[in-house]
Design a protein around this motif. Sequence first.
Motif, mmCIF file in Angstrom:
data_model
loop_
_atom_site.group_PDB
_atom_site.id
_atom_site.type_symbol
_atom_site.label_atom_id
_atom_site.label_comp_id
_atom_site.label_asym_id
_atom_site.label_seq_id
_atom_site.Cartn_x
_atom_site.Cartn_y
_atom_site.Cartn_z
ATOM 1 N N ASP A 1 0.809 -1.220 0.000
ATOM 2 C CA ASP A 1 0.000 0.000 0.000
ATOM 3 C C ASP A 1 0.844 1.274 0.000
ATOM 4 O OD1 ASP A 1 1.047 -0.231 2.518
ATOM 5 O OD2 ASP A 1 -0.807 0.254 3.579
ATOM 6 N N THR A 2 2.163 1.148 -0.163
ATOM 7 C CA THR A 2 3.024 2.333 -0.129
ATOM 8 C C THR A 2 2.764 3.236 -1.325
ATOM 9 O OG1 THR A 2 4.759 1.124 1.032
ATOM 10 C CG2 THR A 2 5.409 3.147 -0.087
ATOM 11 N N LEU A 3 2.673 4.526 -1.061
ATOM 12 C CA LEU A 3 2.457 5.519 -2.109
ATOM 13 C C LEU A 3 3.764 6.267 -2.343
ATOM 14 C CD1 LEU A 3 -0.718 7.715 -2.373
ATOM 15 C CD2 LEU A 3 1.522 8.659 -2.912
ATOM 16 N N LEU A 4 4.181 6.357 -3.602
ATOM 17 C CA LEU A 4 5.421 7.041 -3.966
ATOM 18 C C LEU A 4 5.127 8.500 -4.316
ATOM 19 C CD1 LEU A 4 8.488 6.924 -4.727
ATOM 20 C CD2 LEU A 4 7.725 6.421 -7.064
ATOM 21 N N VAL A 5 5.890 9.416 -3.714
ATOM 22 C CA VAL A 5 5.849 10.825 -4.096
ATOM 23 C C VAL A 5 7.200 11.155 -4.724
ATOM 24 C CG1 VAL A 5 5.641 13.209 -3.311
ATOM 25 C CG2 VAL A 5 4.239 11.423 -2.254
ATOM 26 N N ALA A 6 7.190 11.453 -6.016
ATOM 27 C CA ALA A 6 8.424 11.735 -6.747
ATOM 28 C C ALA A 6 8.441 13.200 -7.173
ATOM 29 C CB ALA A 6 8.526 10.832 -7.979
ATOM 30 N N LEU B 1 -1.244 7.112 5.653
ATOM 31 C CA LEU B 1 -0.736 6.379 4.492
ATOM 32 C C LEU B 1 0.775 6.163 4.604
ATOM 33 C CD1 LEU B 1 -2.692 8.135 1.589
ATOM 34 C CD2 LEU B 1 -3.303 6.079 2.855
ATOM 35 N N ASN B 2 1.245 5.035 4.055
ATOM 36 C CA ASN B 2 2.679 4.784 3.927
ATOM 37 C C ASN B 2 3.194 5.525 2.696
ATOM 38 O OD1 ASN B 2 2.920 2.954 6.118
ATOM 39 N ND2 ASN B 2 2.019 1.339 4.857
ATOM 40 N N VAL B 3 4.206 6.348 2.882
ATOM 41 C CA VAL B 3 4.688 7.211 1.793
ATOM 42 C C VAL B 3 6.203 7.120 1.691
ATOM 43 C CG1 VAL B 3 4.754 9.565 0.874
ATOM 44 C CG2 VAL B 3 2.769 8.813 2.192
ATOM 45 N N ARG B 4 6.692 7.062 0.460
ATOM 46 C CA ARG B 4 8.115 7.213 0.184
ATOM 47 C C ARG B 4 8.297 8.397 -0.751
ATOM 48 N NH1 ARG B 4 10.616 1.121 -0.746
ATOM 49 N NH2 ARG B 4 10.410 0.439 1.423
ATOM 50 N N ALA C 1 7.569 17.344 -0.250
ATOM 51 C CA ALA C 1 7.651 17.052 1.182
ATOM 52 C C ALA C 1 6.329 17.384 1.876
ATOM 53 C CB ALA C 1 8.793 17.836 1.806
ATOM 54 N N GLN C 2 5.719 18.522 1.497
ATOM 55 C CA GLN C 2 4.427 18.885 2.072
ATOM 56 C C GLN C 2 3.352 17.877 1.663
ATOM 57 O OE1 GLN C 2 4.704 23.185 0.706
ATOM 58 N NE2 GLN C 2 3.645 23.470 2.657
ATOM 59 N N THR C 3 3.419 17.430 0.428
ATOM 60 C CA THR C 3 2.479 16.415 -0.054
ATOM 61 C C THR C 3 2.591 15.145 0.771
ATOM 62 O OG1 THR C 3 2.455 17.284 -2.321
ATOM 63 C CG2 THR C 3 1.905 14.955 -2.041
ATOM 64 N N ALA C 4 3.822 14.698 0.985
ATOM 65 C CA ALA C 4 4.044 13.478 1.769
ATOM 66 C C ALA C 4 3.544 13.644 3.195
ATOM 67 C CB ALA C 4 5.533 13.122 1.754
#
Length: 458
Positions: A48-53, A77-80, A66-69
């Motif tokens: 379920d990890t969500l990637l923020v690139a 939510l799990n975020v990378r 960073a603010q989005t994460a």
Amino acid sequence: MTQTRLIAAACVVLAWLLLCLWAWRRARRHEAQQALALQALNAPAPEDTLLVAYASQTGYAESLAAQTADSLRAGGLNVRVASMDQLDLARLAAYRRMLFVVSTYGEGDPPDAAAAFAGQMQQAPGAGALKGAQYAVLALGDSEYAQFCGFGHRLNDWLHAQGAAPLFDLVEVDNDDAAALRHWQHHLGLLAGRSDLPDWEAPVYESWRLADRTLLNPHSQGGPCYLLTLTPPAEGPRPWQAGDIAEIGPRLERGGPLQPHREYSIASLPEDGAVQLLVRQMRGADGELGLGSGWLTHVAQAGDEIALRVRANRNFHAPADARPMILVGNGTGLAGLRALIKSRRAAGHRRNWLVFGERNAANDWFCREEINGWREDGTLERVDAVFSRDQGERRYVQHRLREQADEVRAWLDAGAAIYVCGSLQGMAGGVDAALQDILGAERLQALQHTGRYRRDVY
């Protein structure tokens, strides 16, 4: 005098050395952070990890990422988070949901840190590598350039070509436009399942008044839906166009402090003298009323002040010419379509086809008399209403489009534009899939690029 000059020179040298030391430490710290981020990126990710690139030229996109994460993590939510220079197609394929925050440099070029990834975009397979994944793009740019948000649009098209489906439509930000960033935050709140995520920057509201609230669907199987009429401040409202959005500052109680904003499609024109909204009463799993809908449909009373700000939504403005329009929507998505139809009627543009879906014809035919009047006076050339619960097998607007595939193609061959408004989950994806089957993915993407396929979905 010589000693004074030597001291001054020594101070300059010392300041320069301190600056070099600071820059070196900053670079080492950034390198360490990047190494840790890469290490985390290479580790197996929970499903379920969500990637923020991000792809940043000046650091702004990195900050927004960073603010989005942080907003997503606040929703549990799990975020990378990763820079796009750390990514390739294989790494992306490990994630089912991805958000991209990307700048455009110059005339449509990627930021330097994303140049290698942009090269991979040109070499990667044309379809299917990201099938089943979902994505969204926040594109940062400057509208003074011809290729406004050019890299963001290229990335969006490439992700779609790899088989990924949009979580929601691309959001353009023109020179850190706060309203566009609030729109991005609105979608983050929906993703996180949180109605109380604080605004990064609160809107500057005007004081409107709740003049009327009418229940449109008594005895409906769904939640109560209301037509609200909001009258402008004494100094008069700021102008808006069909397709624009009302940002509302809700309150938990009358006279209470403002809460994070909510967005609603405006269902009226300035000539109507009021902002009208279609709002369905939403409840959480615990039975509590939603923040925005609870305020507008239950807590606020006639005459109460409503904090409101109109936000331009250029992507959903009506065509300036008389080209045909196919307007597709469900539920309260009729709000945005209603304003567009009113605009077309005022302009004398009468080749309009409305495809509307709800639960039951007996209880959920919103604005039925008005729509029938438009059909009779020729404003609407065609109306197709689909009611999902009126037969044993569930039927939705996308089913009607498939049944009328030849007619859809004929209208598009005549230059029609397609506007879709309503729920992102189910309807918007179903309509997109139906249109791809009817027209082919390449033609549908061409319609999107030329502004003939537009969506306001939430």
